[in-house]
Enzyme design. Structure first.
Site, mmCIF file in Angstrom:
data_model
loop_
_atom_site.group_PDB
_atom_site.id
_atom_site.type_symbol
_atom_site.label_atom_id
_atom_site.label_comp_id
_atom_site.label_asym_id
_atom_site.label_seq_id
_atom_site.Cartn_x
_atom_site.Cartn_y
_atom_site.Cartn_z
ATOM 1 N N CYS A 83 0.864 -1.187 0.000
ATOM 2 C CA CYS A 83 0.000 0.000 0.000
ATOM 3 C C CYS A 83 0.897 1.232 0.000
ATOM 4 C CB CYS A 83 -0.889 -0.009 1.254
ATOM 5 S SG CYS A 83 -2.149 1.283 1.258
ATOM 6 N N CYS A 98 -1.442 -0.055 10.823
ATOM 7 C CA CYS A 98 -1.710 -1.107 9.841
ATOM 8 C C CYS A 98 -0.429 -1.790 9.403
ATOM 9 C CB CYS A 98 -2.417 -0.503 8.629
ATOM 10 S SG CYS A 98 -2.639 -1.685 7.294
ATOM 11 N N GLY A 153 -4.137 -3.125 0.736
ATOM 12 C CA GLY A 153 -4.140 -2.069 -0.272
ATOM 13 C C GLY A 153 -5.314 -1.117 -0.188
ATOM 14 N N GLU A 154 -5.205 -0.020 -0.947
ATOM 15 C CA GLU A 154 -6.266 0.995 -0.996
ATOM 16 C C GLU A 154 -7.008 0.821 -2.327
ATOM 17 O OE1 GLU A 154 -7.917 3.479 0.821
ATOM 18 O OE2 GLU A 154 -8.952 3.468 -1.098
ATOM 19 N N SER A 207 -12.672 4.397 6.445
ATOM 20 C CA SER A 207 -11.786 4.196 7.592
ATOM 21 C C SER A 207 -11.542 5.542 8.247
ATOM 22 C CB SER A 207 -10.467 3.582 7.123
ATOM 23 O OG SER A 207 -10.693 2.262 6.701
ATOM 24 N N LEU A 208 -12.371 5.889 9.231
ATOM 25 C CA LEU A 208 -12.269 7.209 9.848
ATOM 26 C C LEU A 208 -11.183 7.208 10.932
ATOM 27 C CD1 LEU A 208 -13.631 9.975 9.561
ATOM 28 C CD2 LEU A 208 -15.105 9.339 11.467
ATOM 29 N N HIS A 209 -11.354 6.400 11.939
ATOM 30 C CA HIS A 209 -10.332 6.115 12.965
ATOM 31 C C HIS A 209 -9.959 7.273 13.883
ATOM 32 C CE1 HIS A 209 -9.951 2.371 10.869
ATOM 33 N NE2 HIS A 209 -9.169 2.797 9.912
ATOM 34 N N ASN A 227 -5.611 -5.036 16.310
ATOM 35 C CA ASN A 227 -4.929 -6.322 16.292
ATOM 36 C C ASN A 227 -3.416 -6.053 16.287
ATOM 37 O OD1 ASN A 227 -4.604 -9.058 16.059
ATOM 38 N ND2 ASN A 227 -5.811 -9.243 14.190
ATOM 39 N N CYS A 251 -3.881 -7.851 9.700
ATOM 40 C CA CYS A 251 -3.953 -7.826 8.253
ATOM 41 C C CYS A 251 -2.552 -7.628 7.656
ATOM 42 C CB CYS A 251 -4.874 -6.649 7.919
ATOM 43 S SG CYS A 251 -4.814 -6.051 6.270
HETATM 44 N N1 SAH Z 1 -7.083 0.640 2.519
HETATM 45 C C1 SAH Z 1 -8.454 0.502 2.826
HETATM 46 C C2 SAH Z 1 -8.930 -0.928 2.880
HETATM 47 C C3 SAH Z 1 -7.986 -1.911 3.471
HETATM 48 S S1 SAH Z 1 -7.573 -1.676 5.195
HETATM 49 C C4 SAH Z 1 -8.784 1.200 4.104
HETATM 50 O O1 SAH Z 1 -7.877 1.639 4.816
HETATM 51 O O2 SAH Z 1 -9.972 1.329 4.391
HETATM 52 C C5 SAH Z 1 -9.106 -2.287 5.860
HETATM 53 C C6 SAH Z 1 -9.259 -2.163 7.352
HETATM 54 O O3 SAH Z 1 -8.280 -2.953 8.027
HETATM 55 C C7 SAH Z 1 -9.103 -0.750 7.846
HETATM 56 O O4 SAH Z 1 -10.336 -0.191 8.205
HETATM 57 C C8 SAH Z 1 -8.260 -0.914 9.054
HETATM 58 O O5 SAH Z 1 -8.922 -0.367 10.138
HETATM 59 C C9 SAH Z 1 -8.144 -2.399 9.291
HETATM 60 N N2 SAH Z 1 -6.881 -2.679 9.935
HETATM 61 C C10 SAH Z 1 -5.653 -2.363 9.507
HETATM 62 N N3 SAH Z 1 -4.725 -2.713 10.428
HETATM 63 C C11 SAH Z 1 -5.390 -3.259 11.457
HETATM 64 C C12 SAH Z 1 -4.981 -3.813 12.707
HETATM 65 N N4 SAH Z 1 -3.703 -3.862 13.067
HETATM 66 N N5 SAH Z 1 -5.942 -4.278 13.552
HETATM 67 C C13 SAH Z 1 -7.235 -4.235 13.176
HETATM 68 N N6 SAH Z 1 -7.671 -3.728 12.022
HETATM 69 C C14 SAH Z 1 -6.763 -3.239 11.164
HETATM 70 FE FE1 SF4 Z 2 -3.261 1.108 3.346
HETATM 71 FE FE2 SF4 Z 2 -5.738 0.733 4.423
HETATM 72 FE FE3 SF4 Z 2 -3.511 -0.143 5.675
HETATM 73 FE FE4 SF4 Z 2 -4.000 2.467 5.541
HETATM 74 S S1 SF4 Z 2 -5.272 0.915 6.607
HETATM 75 S S2 SF4 Z 2 -2.004 1.480 5.178
HETATM 76 S S3 SF4 Z 2 -4.916 2.638 3.502
HETATM 77 S S4 SF4 Z 2 -4.287 -0.844 3.723
#
Ligand code: SAH
Ligand code: SF4
Length: 404
Positions: A158, A165, A215-216, A269-271, A346, A389
């Site tokens: 990504c 992430c 990925g996005e 993905s607001l967060h 996670n 992930c």
């Molecule tokens: N790139 C896109 C889609 C893939 S990531 C995006 O960011 O929306 C999809 C989801 O995986 C995101 O919402 C993120 O919150 C979640 N994710 C990534 N890392 C994570 C982790 N360590 N624990 C739990 N969820 C995670």
């Molecule tokens: Fe890429 Fe989605 Fe992970 Fe952010 S959360 S690094 S956009 S895969």
């Protein structure tokens, strides 16, 4: 450099100016995506993979070898409805033509480099593509019913680097092609022998798709769009757009196009609820800040009260999980057809965060529910087989490195 790169984002410009900026920015994103194109879908022996072609492209290939266009419909049925990969099993096609097709084409699948099934029935696949690149796909069955979600990857790595992430630590290698995106779903289907594609309301084991893997997806929009059109085609896999959800970290210019062209569900993905924090944990926020992401949600064409936008919110202990954060989240999304998906963090080796406590998660969820939004806490699934992930891929690389 585009206007958007040079001009500070202003919220006073009118809708027309903002649409023009969006168009320019989206052209720039699509041009960049093309630099990370997948390799050509031709085998070393010269045969072409038919999976991932649009109907028009398939017709062109058939006409090139002297066949009539009506063959497209037949092949489409065998490939996407019946799930057949062997031309000799296509019984409505005469033997000589079967042989002619087999000489020139294949109906491909990514190779499963690793498959793990969790004690809770979650199944994780690591698919290897023709050039050796790998991506993860996860099937998450619904415990109560005969259905489940397939979580599909859109890129190898990504370009964004969200701090929580694991995929974000892997730089972008390339985009996945339409064949590789459709192929993940088809290969997962093979693993449950769910062919031919169940019709209409017949229950399906693999009943929904979430574009939430590596990925996005909006940075690989054209391949995603092509793949989803194949999957939604009524004479093949025929999965309704209502059963597909795309998750984005907030690529505003392409959110509009996704809603108009594909009409699939949106997850954002607001967060974080302040730009200050979101700039840090979702760095794309520096380009498309919270107010612009929410504005794009408000105009998202495929959202209404029966198809709400999902706001994903990862619960990081002491970082974004206070009750004040919850109240601000409610204020931000008020008036939107929305639901909130609280995601327990996670942890992965080397990650800087800890998951919120259960107590704090519950307090946070309660504030959102009291405001009238559904706010499920996503149950962690498959904990025994996958950590965060993106980890299976790393694990496979580690094993391969150890073996070589
Ligand atoms: N790139 C896109 C889609 C893939 S990531 C995006 O960011 O929306 C999809 C989801 O995986 C995101 O919402 C993120 O919150 C979640 N994710 C990534 N890392 C994570 C982790 N360590 N624990 C739990 N969820 C995670
Ligand atoms: Fe890429 Fe989605 Fe992970 Fe952010 S959360 S690094 S956009 S895969």
């Amino acid at each position: 450099m585009s206007l958007v790169d040079s001009a500070p984002s202003s919220h006073t410009h009118d809708a027309a100016a903002s649409a023009a900026l969006n168009a320019e920015d989206s052209a720039r994103i699509l041009a960049k995506a093309a630099l990370f194109s997948p390799p050509d879908a031709t085998l070393p022996d010269g045969r072409r993979d038919l999976v991932g072609l649009s109907r028009e492209e398939l017709t062109e290939l058939l006409v090139e070898i002297g066949e009539k266009p009506f063959r497209t419909k037949q092949l489409w049925h065998w490939i996407y409805h019946q799930g057949v990969t062997d031309f000799s099993a296509m019984s409505s096609i005469a033997k000589p033509l079967q042989a002619k097709l087999a000489e020139r084409f294949v109906v491909g699948r990514p190779q499963a480099a690793m498959v793990q099934t969790s004690t809770d029935e979650t199944r994780k696949f690591l698919f290897r593509f023709r050039d050796g690149q790998e991506a993860e796909t996860v099937y998450i069955p619904d415990r109560r019913e005969d259905r489940g979600a397939v979580c599909i990857s859109s890129q190898v790595g990504c370009t964004l680097s969200c701090t929580f992430c694991h995929t974000g630590t892997q730089k972008l290698v390339r985009n996945l092609g339409a064949a590789e995106i459709v192929g993940q779903f088809m290969a997962a289907r093979d693993s449950y022998s769910e062919w031919p594609s169940p019709k209409g309301d017949t229950p399906r084991l693999l009943s929904t798709i979430v574009l939430m893997g590596m990925g996005e997806p909006l940075y690989n929009y054209e391949n995603i769009a092509k793949a989803m059109k194949i999957i939604m085609d009524g004479e093949g896999i025929a999965l309704s757009r209502r059963r597909i959800t795309l998750s984005t970290s907030g690529v505003v210019p392409l959110m509009d196009r996704c809603g108009e062209e594909l009409g699939i569900n949106l997850a954002v993905s607001l967060h974080a609820v302040t730009n200050e924090l979101r700039n840090e944990i979702v760095p794309l926020n520096r380009k498309y800040p919270i107010e612009e992401v929410l504005a794009a949600c408000r105009r998202y064409p495929a959202a209404n009260n029966s198809r709400r936008i999902t706001f994903e919110y990862i619960m990081l202990r002491g970082v974004n999980d206070s009750e004040a954060d919850a109240r601000e989240l409610v204020r931000l999304i008020s008036g939107l057809p929305a639901k909130v998906n609280l995601i327990p963090f996670n942890p992965w080796p080397g990650s800087a965060y800890r998951p919120s406590t259960r107590e704090q998660q519950n307090k946070f969820a309660q504030i959102i529910m009291d405001a009238g939004f559904s706010s499920p806490i996503r149950t962690p699934r498959g904990r025994d087989i996958l950590a965060a992930c993106g980890q299976l891929k790393t694990e496979s690389e580690r094993i391969r490195a150890a073996q070589s």
